[in-house]
Design a protein around this motif. Sequence first.
Motif, short mmCIF file in Angstrom:
data_model
loop_
_atom_site.label_atom_id
_atom_site.label_comp_id
_atom_site.label_asym_id
_atom_site.label_seq_id
_atom_site.Cartn_x
_atom_site.Cartn_y
_atom_site.Cartn_z
N LEU A 1 0.83 -1.21 0.00
CA LEU A 1 0.00 0.00 0.00
C LEU A 1 0.86 1.26 0.00
O LEU A 1 0.56 2.23 -0.69
CB LEU A 1 -0.93 -0.01 1.22
CG LEU A 1 -1.88 1.18 1.35
CD1 LEU A 1 -2.71 1.36 0.08
CD2 LEU A 1 -2.77 1.02 2.56
N LEU A 2 1.95 1.25 0.75
CA LEU A 2 2.86 2.40 0.77
C LEU A 2 3.44 2.64 -0.62
O LEU A 2 3.49 3.79 -1.09
CB LEU A 2 3.98 2.16 1.78
CG LEU A 2 3.56 2.08 3.25
CD1 LEU A 2 4.74 1.58 4.10
CD2 LEU A 2 3.08 3.43 3.76
N ASP A 3 3.87 1.58 -1.28
CA ASP A 3 4.49 1.74 -2.60
C ASP A 3 3.46 2.18 -3.64
O ASP A 3 3.77 2.97 -4.54
CB ASP A 3 5.15 0.44 -3.03
CG ASP A 3 6.37 0.10 -2.18
OD1 ASP A 3 6.87 1.00 -1.47
OD2 ASP A 3 6.81 -1.07 -2.21
N ALA A 4 2.24 1.68 -3.54
CA ALA A 4 1.18 2.10 -4.46
C ALA A 4 0.87 3.58 -4.28
O ALA A 4 0.65 4.31 -5.26
CB ALA A 4 -0.08 1.26 -4.24
N THR A 5 0.88 4.04 -3.04
CA THR A 5 0.64 5.46 -2.76
C THR A 5 1.77 6.32 -3.33
O THR A 5 1.53 7.35 -3.97
CB THR A 5 0.52 5.69 -1.25
OG1 THR A 5 -0.58 4.93 -0.74
CG2 THR A 5 0.31 7.16 -0.93
N ALA A 6 3.01 5.90 -3.10
CA ALA A 6 4.16 6.65 -3.61
C ALA A 6 4.12 6.74 -5.13
O ALA A 6 4.38 7.80 -5.71
CB ALA A 6 5.46 6.01 -3.15
N GLU A 7 3.76 5.64 -5.78
CA GLU A 7 3.71 5.64 -7.24
C GLU A 7 2.63 6.59 -7.74
O GLU A 7 2.84 7.33 -8.72
CB GLU A 7 3.43 4.21 -7.75
CG GLU A 7 3.44 4.07 -9.25
CD GLU A 7 4.77 4.46 -9.89
OE1 GLU A 7 4.75 4.95 -11.04
OE2 GLU A 7 5.83 4.28 -9.23
N ALA A 8 1.48 6.61 -7.09
CA ALA A 8 0.40 7.51 -7.51
C ALA A 8 0.77 8.97 -7.29
O ALA A 8 0.37 9.84 -8.06
CB ALA A 8 -0.88 7.17 -6.75
N LEU A 9 1.55 9.26 -6.25
CA LEU A 9 1.91 10.65 -5.94
C LEU A 9 3.02 11.20 -6.83
O LEU A 9 3.22 12.41 -6.87
CB LEU A 9 2.33 10.76 -4.47
CG LEU A 9 1.19 10.72 -3.45
CD1 LEU A 9 1.76 10.66 -2.03
CD2 LEU A 9 0.28 11.94 -3.61
N ARG A 10 3.72 10.33 -7.52
CA ARG A 10 4.82 10.82 -8.37
C ARG A 10 4.33 11.83 -9.40
O ARG A 10 5.05 12.78 -9.74
CB ARG A 10 5.50 9.64 -9.09
CG ARG A 10 6.31 8.75 -8.19
CD ARG A 10 7.03 7.67 -8.98
NE ARG A 10 7.53 6.63 -8.11
CZ ARG A 10 8.62 6.72 -7.36
NH1 ARG A 10 9.34 7.83 -7.40
NH2 ARG A 10 8.99 5.72 -6.58
N ALA A 11 3.12 11.65 -9.87
CA ALA A 11 2.59 12.55 -10.90
C ALA A 11 2.35 13.96 -10.37
O ALA A 11 2.20 14.90 -11.15
CB ALA A 11 1.29 11.98 -11.45
N TYR A 12 2.32 14.12 -9.05
CA TYR A 12 2.02 15.43 -8.45
C TYR A 12 3.26 16.10 -7.86
O TYR A 12 3.18 17.22 -7.37
CB TYR A 12 0.96 15.26 -7.35
CG TYR A 12 -0.30 14.62 -7.86
CD1 TYR A 12 -1.32 15.39 -8.40
CD2 TYR A 12 -0.46 13.23 -7.83
CE1 TYR A 12 -2.48 14.80 -8.88
CE2 TYR A 12 -1.60 12.63 -8.31
CZ TYR A 12 -2.62 13.42 -8.84
OH TYR A 12 -3.75 12.83 -9.32
N GLY A 13 4.39 15.43 -7.91
CA GLY A 13 5.62 15.95 -7.33
C GLY A 13 6.58 16.43 -8.41
O GLY A 13 6.19 16.59 -9.57
N PRO B 1 -4.66 7.03 1.80
CA PRO B 1 -5.50 6.01 1.15
C PRO B 1 -6.73 5.70 1.98
O PRO B 1 -6.72 5.75 3.21
CB PRO B 1 -4.56 4.80 1.08
CG PRO B 1 -3.64 4.97 2.25
CD PRO B 1 -3.49 6.45 2.47
N VAL B 2 -7.81 5.38 1.28
CA VAL B 2 -9.05 4.92 1.92
C VAL B 2 -9.50 3.66 1.17
O VAL B 2 -9.74 3.70 -0.04
CB VAL B 2 -10.15 5.98 1.87
CG1 VAL B 2 -11.46 5.41 2.43
CG2 VAL B 2 -9.75 7.21 2.68
#
Length: 236
Positions: free
Chosen positions: A42-54, A154-155
Amino acid sequence: MRSSEGPSLRDLAVQVLSSVERGYDLLAPRFDRTPYRTSDRLLDATAEALRAYGPFGDGLDVCCGTGAGMRVLKPLCRGRIAGVDFSAGMLDEAREAYPDAELVRADVRALPFVGEFDLAVSFGAFGHFLPAERPTFFAGVHRALRPGGLFAFPVAAPPRVTSRWYWRLAGFDALMRLRNAVWRPPFVMYYRTFPLEAVRADLAAVGFGVATVALEDYGRREDGSPRCRLVLARRA
């Protein structure tokens, strides 16, 4: 719920009969060997999704515990990494794992930061907040962010009424309510008090613009809906 290296049933019983703070102080040395720690998936999935905003500047892990959220912040943030939690024991564990992070002991319902961060994340802690406490908590995160800053968490999709997990979680929440009705100090930990639509409304009420994205790396359910969504609350 346990591993051979994790807490014993007696340890868990002592924890749940303590206050939330004292309970986590006791559990801290073994917490990362329990299923309560947020999974690396879950942590890695969150990090991957946030890359587009950083990328981001400074990052804050809210309710950081032993520091699992630092796994998300470190590759995304170019500036300082900080974590805040009210359990001294959990912060001790986080300090060992992330010695370069700034770790602060504080009640997250009164965060000691004003306009200092570009990204805030939080994992696995929202069951410790009663619904009436959410606006105060969210307002504190809003203050801690710079204009344009992002609060992400995440929810998971709620289990269906026909599933075994629905009744397990409902039973757990019922037992905790009974425990808190007859025992002091209370131990606030509920699994079904954080519905997405109510959370969206509370975030918007304190000034966040709110969107969600599916965590595709975390998979989808049989009907095609995402197993987990990432809430993206942006300070205007």
